[in-house]
Design a protein around this motif. Structure first.
Motif, PDB file in Angstrom:
ATOM      1  N   ASP A  27      59.323 -18.560   5.533  1.00 49.03           N
ATOM      2  CA  ASP A  27      58.626 -19.830   5.791  1.00 49.03           C
ATOM      3  C   ASP A  27      57.196 -19.868   5.252  1.00 49.03           C
ATOM      4  OD1 ASP A  27      60.815 -21.027   7.071  1.00 49.03           O
ATOM      5  OD2 ASP A  27      60.304 -20.046   8.967  1.00 49.03           O
ATOM      6  N   ILE A  28      56.972 -19.187   4.135  1.00 44.89           N
ATOM      7  CA  ILE A  28      55.665 -19.250   3.479  1.00 44.89           C
ATOM      8  C   ILE A  28      55.548 -20.570   2.719  1.00 44.89           C
ATOM      9  CG2 ILE A  28      54.159 -18.161   1.760  1.00 44.89           C
ATOM     10  CD1 ILE A  28      55.588 -15.467   2.590  1.00 44.89           C
ATOM     11  N   ILE A  29      56.667 -20.971   2.092  1.00 43.47           N
ATOM     12  CA  ILE A  29      56.731 -22.305   1.498  1.00 43.47           C
ATOM     13  C   ILE A  29      57.913 -23.044   2.113  1.00 43.47           C
ATOM     14  CG2 ILE A  29      55.630 -21.603  -0.669  1.00 43.47           C
ATOM     15  CD1 ILE A  29      58.409 -21.716  -2.012  1.00 43.47           C
ATOM     16  N   ASP A  33      56.853 -28.056  -0.336  1.00 44.59           N
ATOM     17  CA  ASP A  33      56.246 -27.237  -1.384  1.00 44.59           C
ATOM     18  C   ASP A  33      57.185 -27.101  -2.583  1.00 44.59           C
ATOM     19  OD1 ASP A  33      53.816 -26.573  -0.001  1.00 44.59           O
ATOM     20  OD2 ASP A  33      54.920 -25.065   1.152  1.00 44.59           O
ATOM     21  N   ILE A  34      58.475 -26.912  -2.302  1.00 47.66           N
ATOM     22  CA  ILE A  34      59.447 -26.773  -3.388  1.00 47.66           C
ATOM     23  C   ILE A  34      59.498 -28.052  -4.220  1.00 47.66           C
ATOM     24  CG2 ILE A  34      61.904 -26.556  -3.935  1.00 47.66           C
ATOM     25  CD1 ILE A  34      62.084 -24.536  -1.579  1.00 47.66           C
ATOM     26  N   ASN A  58      66.184 -19.909  -5.581  1.00 44.40           N
ATOM     27  CA  ASN A  58      65.431 -19.822  -6.834  1.00 44.40           C
ATOM     28  C   ASN A  58      63.919 -19.825  -6.632  1.00 44.40           C
ATOM     29  OD1 ASN A  58      67.672 -19.662  -8.493  1.00 44.40           O
ATOM     30  ND2 ASN A  58      67.781 -21.856  -8.828  1.00 44.40           N
ATOM     31  N   PHE A  59      63.470 -20.023  -5.394  1.00 48.49           N
ATOM     32  CA  PHE A  59      62.038 -20.109  -5.120  1.00 48.49           C
ATOM     33  C   PHE A  59      61.545 -19.000  -4.186  1.00 48.49           C
ATOM     34  CE2 PHE A  59      63.375 -24.244  -6.541  1.00 48.49           C
ATOM     35  CZ  PHE A  59      62.357 -24.636  -7.397  1.00 48.49           C
ATOM     36  N   GLU A  60      62.334 -17.943  -4.025  1.00 48.17           N
ATOM     37  CA  GLU A  60      61.993 -16.845  -3.103  1.00 48.17           C
ATOM     38  C   GLU A  60      60.792 -16.023  -3.556  1.00 48.17           C
ATOM     39  OE1 GLU A  60      62.662 -15.847  -0.125  1.00 48.17           O
ATOM     40  OE2 GLU A  60      64.385 -17.073   0.365  1.00 48.17           O
ATOM     41  N   LYS A  64      62.232 -14.635  -9.300  1.00 42.24           N
ATOM     42  CA  LYS A  64      63.336 -15.603  -9.262  1.00 42.24           C
ATOM     43  C   LYS A  64      62.933 -16.940  -9.863  1.00 42.24           C
ATOM     44  CE  LYS A  64      66.052 -13.478  -5.693  1.00 42.24           C
ATOM     45  NZ  LYS A  64      66.893 -13.679  -4.523  1.00 42.24           N
ATOM     46  N   ILE A  65      61.696 -17.353  -9.638  1.00 40.59           N
ATOM     47  CA  ILE A  65      61.224 -18.596 -10.253  1.00 40.59           C
ATOM     48  C   ILE A  65      61.214 -18.441 -11.769  1.00 40.59           C
ATOM     49  CG2 ILE A  65      59.250 -20.161 -10.519  1.00 40.59           C
ATOM     50  CD1 ILE A  65      58.545 -19.458  -7.550  1.00 40.59           C
ATOM     51  N   SER A  66      60.730 -17.305 -12.249  1.00 42.70           N
ATOM     52  CA  SER A  66      60.695 -17.037 -13.688  1.00 42.70           C
ATOM     53  C   SER A  66      62.095 -17.050 -14.290  1.00 42.70           C
ATOM     54  CB  SER A  66      60.018 -15.693 -13.947  1.00 42.70           C
ATOM     55  OG  SER A  66      60.016 -15.402 -15.319  1.00 42.70           O
ATOM     56  N   ALA A  67      63.049 -16.411 -13.625  1.00 41.47           N
ATOM     57  CA  ALA A  67      64.434 -16.375 -14.111  1.00 41.47           C
ATOM     58  C   ALA A  67      65.013 -17.785 -14.159  1.00 41.47           C
ATOM     59  CB  ALA A  67      65.283 -15.468 -13.227  1.00 41.47           C
ATOM     60  N   MET A  68      64.713 -18.589 -13.140  1.00 39.49           N
ATOM     61  CA  MET A  68      65.191 -19.964 -13.108  1.00 39.49           C
ATOM     62  C   MET A  68      64.617 -20.755 -14.292  1.00 39.49           C
ATOM     63  SD  MET A  68      64.333 -23.000 -10.378  1.00 39.49           S
ATOM     64  CE  MET A  68      62.592 -22.800 -10.716  1.00 39.49           C
TER      65      MET A  68
END
Length: 76
Positions: A27-29, A33-34, A58-60, A64-68
């Motif tokens: 629950d940081i974001i 936020d997403i 994909n936002f963990e 994972k964001i970079s891979a997405m």
């Protein structure tokens, strides 16, 4: 990873950095936020992000964001 950090800065989340894990699970974001990140990503790449990529997993973390982003746009 600097691009991803800048995306977080642009949505006012200067507290997020690349060493952080489990951004969604802990629950940081949140979903707001997403969605703000998605809007920033689309603005940065000047192209829509396909709905198939807009899943919490994909936002963990930055990896994972970079891979997405690589899958979605061919780069990060």
């Amino acid at each position: 990873m600097q691009t991803i950090k800048q995306l977080f800065i642009n949505i006012g989340r200067t507290d997020i950095n690349e060493s952080m894990q489990n951004l969604v699970s802990d629950d940081i974001i949140d979903s707001i936020d997403i969605m703000a990140l998605v809007a920033e990503i689309e603005r940065f790449y000047k192209a829509p992000l396909s709905a198939e990529f807009i899943v919490s997993e994909n936002f963990e973390n930055f990896t994972k964001i970079s891979a997405m982003l690589k899958k979605a746009y061919g780069q990060a």
